[in-house]
Design an enzyme around this catalytic site. Structure first.
Site, PDB file in Angstrom:
ATOM      1  N   GLU A  88       0.863  -1.198   0.000  1.00 26.76           N
ATOM      2  CA  GLU A  88       0.000   0.000   0.000  1.00 26.76           C
ATOM      3  C   GLU A  88       0.894   1.242   0.000  1.00 26.76           C
ATOM      4  O   GLU A  88       1.760   1.396   0.869  1.00 26.76           O
ATOM      5  CB  GLU A  88      -0.924   0.014   1.218  1.00 26.76           C
ATOM      6  CG  GLU A  88      -1.987   1.107   1.116  1.00 26.76           C
ATOM      7  CD  GLU A  88      -2.821   1.300   2.387  1.00 26.76           C
ATOM      8  OE1 GLU A  88      -2.316   1.034   3.500  1.00 26.76           O
ATOM      9  OE2 GLU A  88      -3.971   1.751   2.251  1.00 26.76           O
ATOM     10  N   GLU A 121       4.826   4.940   3.864  1.00 28.25           N
ATOM     11  CA  GLU A 121       4.303   6.264   4.221  1.00 28.25           C
ATOM     12  C   GLU A 121       5.501   7.185   4.469  1.00 28.25           C
ATOM     13  O   GLU A 121       6.480   6.774   5.072  1.00 28.25           O
ATOM     14  CB  GLU A 121       3.426   6.123   5.487  1.00 28.25           C
ATOM     15  CG  GLU A 121       2.973   7.400   6.145  1.00 28.25           C
ATOM     16  CD  GLU A 121       2.193   8.338   5.212  1.00 28.25           C
ATOM     17  OE1 GLU A 121       1.218   7.916   4.580  1.00 28.25           O
ATOM     18  OE2 GLU A 121       2.617   9.513   5.118  1.00 28.25           O
ATOM     19  N   ASP A 174      -2.985  11.954  -2.637  1.00 24.03           N
ATOM     20  CA  ASP A 174      -3.189  13.402  -2.765  1.00 24.03           C
ATOM     21  C   ASP A 174      -3.507  13.730  -4.231  1.00 24.03           C
ATOM     22  O   ASP A 174      -2.762  13.334  -5.129  1.00 24.03           O
ATOM     23  CB  ASP A 174      -1.919  14.140  -2.315  1.00 24.03           C
ATOM     24  CG  ASP A 174      -1.552  13.765  -0.875  1.00 24.03           C
ATOM     25  OD1 ASP A 174      -2.472  13.583  -0.069  1.00 24.03           O
ATOM     26  OD2 ASP A 174      -0.348  13.614  -0.582  1.00 24.03           O
ATOM     27  N   LYS A 224      -3.887  21.426  -8.666  1.00 19.81           N
ATOM     28  CA  LYS A 224      -3.387  22.485  -9.561  1.00 19.81           C
ATOM     29  C   LYS A 224      -2.733  21.856 -10.795  1.00 19.81           C
ATOM     30  O   LYS A 224      -1.919  20.934 -10.666  1.00 19.81           O
ATOM     31  CB  LYS A 224      -2.355  23.346  -8.837  1.00 19.81           C
ATOM     32  CG  LYS A 224      -3.001  24.250  -7.807  1.00 19.81           C
ATOM     33  CD  LYS A 224      -2.029  25.225  -7.217  1.00 19.81           C
ATOM     34  CE  LYS A 224      -2.770  26.066  -6.191  1.00 19.81           C
ATOM     35  NZ  LYS A 224      -1.909  26.591  -5.139  1.00 19.81           N
ATOM     36  N   ASP A 245     -11.753   9.511  -3.918  1.00 21.26           N
ATOM     37  CA  ASP A 245     -12.978  10.327  -3.964  1.00 21.26           C
ATOM     38  C   ASP A 245     -12.856  11.379  -5.067  1.00 21.26           C
ATOM     39  O   ASP A 245     -13.834  12.011  -5.422  1.00 21.26           O
ATOM     40  CB  ASP A 245     -13.159  11.059  -2.630  1.00 21.26           C
ATOM     41  CG  ASP A 245     -11.974  11.974  -2.360  1.00 21.26           C
ATOM     42  OD1 ASP A 245     -10.828  11.469  -2.291  1.00 21.26           O
ATOM     43  OD2 ASP A 245     -12.174  13.203  -2.285  1.00 21.26           O
ATOM     44  N   THR A 252     -10.621   2.502   4.062  1.00 20.59           N
ATOM     45  CA  THR A 252      -9.514   3.234   4.692  1.00 20.59           C
ATOM     46  C   THR A 252     -10.107   4.363   5.543  1.00 20.59           C
ATOM     47  O   THR A 252     -11.306   4.647   5.473  1.00 20.59           O
ATOM     48  CB  THR A 252      -8.585   3.838   3.629  1.00 20.59           C
ATOM     49  OG1 THR A 252      -9.228   4.990   3.064  1.00 20.59           O
ATOM     50  CG2 THR A 252      -8.249   2.860   2.527  1.00 20.59           C
ATOM     51  N   TYR A 306      -9.636   7.602   5.123  1.00 19.47           N
ATOM     52  CA  TYR A 306     -10.145   8.667   4.250  1.00 19.47           C
ATOM     53  C   TYR A 306     -11.432   8.248   3.565  1.00 19.47           C
ATOM     54  O   TYR A 306     -12.335   9.048   3.365  1.00 19.47           O
ATOM     55  CB  TYR A 306      -9.083   9.070   3.213  1.00 19.47           C
ATOM     56  CG  TYR A 306      -8.199  10.194   3.702  1.00 19.47           C
ATOM     57  CD1 TYR A 306      -7.272   9.969   4.712  1.00 19.47           C
ATOM     58  CD2 TYR A 306      -8.308  11.475   3.176  1.00 19.47           C
ATOM     59  CE1 TYR A 306      -6.466  10.987   5.179  1.00 19.47           C
ATOM     60  CE2 TYR A 306      -7.502  12.505   3.637  1.00 19.47           C
ATOM     61  CZ  TYR A 306      -6.584  12.258   4.631  1.00 19.47           C
ATOM     62  OH  TYR A 306      -5.796  13.276   5.100  1.00 19.47           O
ATOM     63  N   GLU A 307     -11.505   6.993   3.217  1.00 20.45           N
ATOM     64  CA  GLU A 307     -12.701   6.489   2.545  1.00 20.45           C
ATOM     65  C   GLU A 307     -13.924   6.642   3.458  1.00 20.45           C
ATOM     66  O   GLU A 307     -14.992   7.083   3.018  1.00 20.45           O
ATOM     67  CB  GLU A 307     -12.476   5.014   2.203  1.00 20.45           C
ATOM     68  CG  GLU A 307     -13.602   4.377   1.432  1.00 20.45           C
ATOM     69  CD  GLU A 307     -13.179   2.992   0.916  1.00 20.45           C
ATOM     70  OE1 GLU A 307     -12.025   2.574   1.142  1.00 20.45           O
ATOM     71  OE2 GLU A 307     -14.019   2.346   0.286  1.00 20.45           O
TER      72      GLU A 307
HETATM   73  C1  LIG Z   1      -4.824  11.517   1.747  1.00 18.13           C
HETATM   74  S1  LIG Z   1      -3.823  10.461   2.686  1.00 18.13           S
HETATM   75  C2  LIG Z   1      -4.635   8.870   2.537  1.00 18.13           C
HETATM   76  C3  LIG Z   1      -4.194   7.931   3.641  1.00 18.13           C
HETATM   77  C4  LIG Z   1      -4.786   6.505   3.542  1.00 18.13           C
HETATM   78  N1  LIG Z   1      -4.300   5.823   2.338  1.00 18.13           N
HETATM   79  C5  LIG Z   1      -6.288   6.537   3.561  1.00 18.13           C
HETATM   80  O1  LIG Z   1      -6.886   6.274   2.523  1.00 18.13           O
HETATM   81  O2  LIG Z   1      -6.850   6.793   4.637  1.00 18.13           O
HETATM   82  C6  LIG Z   1      -2.411  10.263   1.598  1.00 18.13           C
HETATM   83  C7  LIG Z   1      -1.210   9.693   2.324  1.00 18.13           C
HETATM   84  O3  LIG Z   1      -0.188   9.435   1.376  1.00 18.13           O
HETATM   85  C8  LIG Z   1       1.043   9.874   1.911  1.00 18.13           C
HETATM   86  N2  LIG Z   1       1.926  10.193   0.775  1.00 18.13           N
HETATM   87  C9  LIG Z   1       1.703  11.120  -0.188  1.00 18.13           C
HETATM   88  N3  LIG Z   1       2.734  11.168  -1.048  1.00 18.13           N
HETATM   89  C10 LIG Z   1       3.625  10.244  -0.627  1.00 18.13           C
HETATM   90  C11 LIG Z   1       4.895   9.825  -1.087  1.00 18.13           C
HETATM   91  N4  LIG Z   1       5.461  10.403  -2.168  1.00 18.13           N
HETATM   92  N5  LIG Z   1       5.544   8.864  -0.411  1.00 18.13           N
HETATM   93  C12 LIG Z   1       4.967   8.286   0.684  1.00 18.13           C
HETATM   94  N6  LIG Z   1       3.771   8.646   1.193  1.00 18.13           N
HETATM   95  C13 LIG Z   1       3.101   9.610   0.543  1.00 18.13           C
HETATM   96  C14 LIG Z   1       0.677  11.095   2.720  1.00 18.13           C
HETATM   97  O4  LIG Z   1       1.672  11.418   3.672  1.00 18.13           O
HETATM   98  C15 LIG Z   1      -0.642  10.669   3.348  1.00 18.13           C
HETATM   99  O5  LIG Z   1      -0.451  10.008   4.560  1.00 18.13           O
END
Ligand SMILES: C[S@@+](CC[C@H](N)C(=O)[O-])C[C@H]1O[C@@H](n2cnc3c(N)ncnc32)[C@H](O)[C@@H]1O
Length: 229
Positions: free
Chosen positions: A44, A69, A118, A122, A154, A192, A194-195
């Site tokens: 993941e 992460e 994320d 932009k 989403d 998850t 966020y879901e």
């Molecule tokens: C919006 S959160 C979603 C977390 C989880 N997957 C969920 O669905 O609940 C996105 C996660 O991806 C991590 N993340 C984003 N870019 C990353 C990268 N380049 N390397 C490792 N983690 C990353 C962020 O730190 C954040 O914890």
């Protein structure tokens, strides 16, 4: 993600039994870390606080799981959830996904999950989206011949962007829905953090499972292109 900084997070991660501190050293031999080394390796990307992995590793003991992460505080929460499961098929890496090639050998991963990555809305930030073609090329290289990638989001704009990138890079869309929770795939779905948040606000969850081109597919494309020159 709103973050409360924890000055102890780094030392706690460094001594956490489920966190692999030298992931480069394990490149090519990840499966040997697990009690059952012959199981598929599922990774993941952007694990966040780790609800998915804790549940998935419990429901699917026949797979070995890794969460990656880049931010230490959510990863520590994820690793602590992992410890609570007492599962032996679960590990975590504190790392930026940009460095995936440094820690996995070609063909070593059976599935990647991108959950609520994320969206980088932009236009000028499109290369940061984790489904940008350069990332897809890395995933394709690291996936096993029958490997696949699952994306849930989403974000309609990230989803549509991702479908275009999959197409450009020759991936095949195997399963797709724009409303996962009302779809037949929902019976296998593990939510998850966020879901739960977005679905709780009534937002539909987009889902796709895609497979990369076989290396022969890309050779065929090159040959056709040469013939047309
Ligand atoms: C919006 S959160 C979603 C977390 C989880 N997957 C969920 O669905 O609940 C996105 C996660 O991806 C991590 N993340 C984003 N870019 C990353 C990268 N380049 N390397 C490792 N983690 C990353 C962020 O730190 C954040 O914890």
């Amino acid at each position: 993600m709103r973050l409360r900084r924890n000055p102890n997070a780094i030392p706690r991660l460094q001594e956490h039994p489920l966190v692999i501190n030298d992931p480069h050293q394990v490149k090519g031999s990840w499966k040997s870390l697990y009690a059952k080394p012959n199981q598929p390796l599922y990774v993941e990307l952007g694990t966040g606080k780790g609800q998915f992995l804790a549940k998935a590793s419990t429901q699917h003991p026949d797979h070995n799981w890794i969460g990656i992460e880049k931010i230490q505080e959510p990863l520590l929460q994820a690793a602590e959830k992992g410890t609570a499961t007492e599962n032996t098929n679960l590990r975590y890496i504190w790392m930026d996904i940009q460095k995936l090639r440094d820690v996995f050998a070609p063909g070593e991963v059976d599935r990647f999950y991108l959950h609520f990555s994320d969206p980088w809305p932009k236009a000028r930030h499109y290369k940061r989206r984790l489904t940008y073609r350069d990332f897809l090329a890395i995933y394709a290289e690291l996936l096993a011949p029958d490997g696949d990638l699952i994306l849930k989001t989403d974000s309609l704009s990230l989803f549509d962007f991702s479908l275009e990138e999959f197409h450009e890079m020759g991936w095949t869309l195997q399963d797709l829905t724009r409303n996962l929770h009302e779809s037949p795939w929902n019976k296998w779905n593990i939510q998850t953090e966020y879901e739960q948040k977005f679905a709780g606000r009534g937002m539909p969850i987009h889902f796709v499972r895609a497979t990369p081109p076989k290396s022969t597919d890309s050779m065929e494309v090159e040959e056709v292109e040469k013939e047309n020159e």
